[in-house]
Design a protein around this motif. Structure first.
Motif, PDB file in Angstrom:
ATOM      1  N   UNK A  62       0.843  -1.205   0.000  1.00 25.58           N
ATOM      2  CA  UNK A  62       0.000   0.000   0.000  1.00 25.58           C
ATOM      3  C   UNK A  62       0.874   1.250   0.000  1.00 25.58           C
ATOM      4  N   UNK A  63       1.894   1.295   0.847  1.00 30.85           N
ATOM      5  CA  UNK A  63       2.769   2.467   0.897  1.00 30.85           C
ATOM      6  C   UNK A  63       3.579   2.625  -0.389  1.00 30.85           C
ATOM      7  N   UNK A  64       4.014   1.511  -0.961  1.00 30.72           N
ATOM      8  CA  UNK A  64       4.813   1.574  -2.191  1.00 30.72           C
ATOM      9  C   UNK A  64       3.992   2.051  -3.387  1.00 30.72           C
ATOM     10  N   UNK A  65       2.673   1.922  -3.308  1.00 30.15           N
ATOM     11  CA  UNK A  65       1.831   2.346  -4.433  1.00 30.15           C
ATOM     12  C   UNK A  65       1.910   3.851  -4.650  1.00 30.15           C
ATOM     13  N   UNK A  66       2.189   4.604  -3.570  1.00 29.26           N
ATOM     14  CA  UNK A  66       2.274   6.055  -3.680  1.00 29.26           C
ATOM     15  C   UNK A  66       0.922   6.728  -3.802  1.00 29.26           C
ATOM     16  N   UNK A  68      -2.847   7.796  -2.227  1.00 31.54           N
ATOM     17  CA  UNK A  68      -3.452   7.994  -0.905  1.00 31.54           C
ATOM     18  C   UNK A  68      -4.516   6.942  -0.585  1.00 31.54           C
ATOM     19  N   UNK A  69      -5.235   6.468  -1.581  1.00 31.61           N
ATOM     20  CA  UNK A  69      -6.264   5.438  -1.403  1.00 31.61           C
ATOM     21  C   UNK A  69      -6.119   4.404  -2.516  1.00 31.61           C
ATOM     22  N   UNK A  70      -5.158   3.491  -2.390  1.00 32.73           N
ATOM     23  CA  UNK A  70      -4.918   2.522  -3.456  1.00 32.73           C
ATOM     24  C   UNK A  70      -6.068   1.534  -3.590  1.00 32.73           C
ATOM     25  N   UNK A  71      -6.184   0.963  -4.764  1.00 30.63           N
ATOM     26  CA  UNK A  71      -7.191  -0.063  -5.014  1.00 30.63           C
ATOM     27  C   UNK A  71      -6.643  -1.379  -4.479  1.00 30.63           C
ATOM     28  N   UNK A  72      -7.267  -1.914  -3.465  1.00 36.99           N
ATOM     29  CA  UNK A  72      -6.809  -3.156  -2.841  1.00 36.99           C
ATOM     30  C   UNK A  72      -7.822  -4.251  -3.135  1.00 36.99           C
TER      31      UNK A  72
END
Length: 96
Positions: A62-66, A68-72
């Motif tokens: 999640x943090x590596x995606x950069x 603020x609200x990644x699609x998980x």
């Protein structure tokens, strides 16, 4: 491992003198695992449980995606703590 479960069971992160032997053993184990998988020792993280490892990996992605609200994407049968964190980090309020 056995000596560290019976004789050298002190916290390797402690500054206490008794922690020196466990700290050396932990550092050696970390270096051995790193060599085995082709990593640097600083990249190897030992956790206390599968849940802790799952959450650490999920948080890293999640943090590596950069974003603020990644699609998980996860599944309904996911371990409950991991599922809850995935939903929270993605900004989703979905329920099972």
């Amino acid at each position: 491992m056995l000596p560290h479960l019976t004789d050298f069971f002190w916290n390797p992160s402690s500054s206490h003198p008794y922690a020196q032997a466990p700290r050396r053993a932990l550092d050696e184990a970390r270096a051995q695992v790193a060599d085995l998988i082709g990593a640097r020792a600083g990249e190897v993280v030992f956790t206390a449980s599968g849940s802790e490892a799952d959450l650490l990996a999920l948080r890293g992605v999640v943090l590596a995606s950069g974003r603020p609200r990644p699609h998980v994407i996860t599944q309904a049968t996911e371990h409950p703590p991991c599922w809850r964190h995935a939903m929270r980090w993605s900004g989703c309020t979905a329920r099972r």
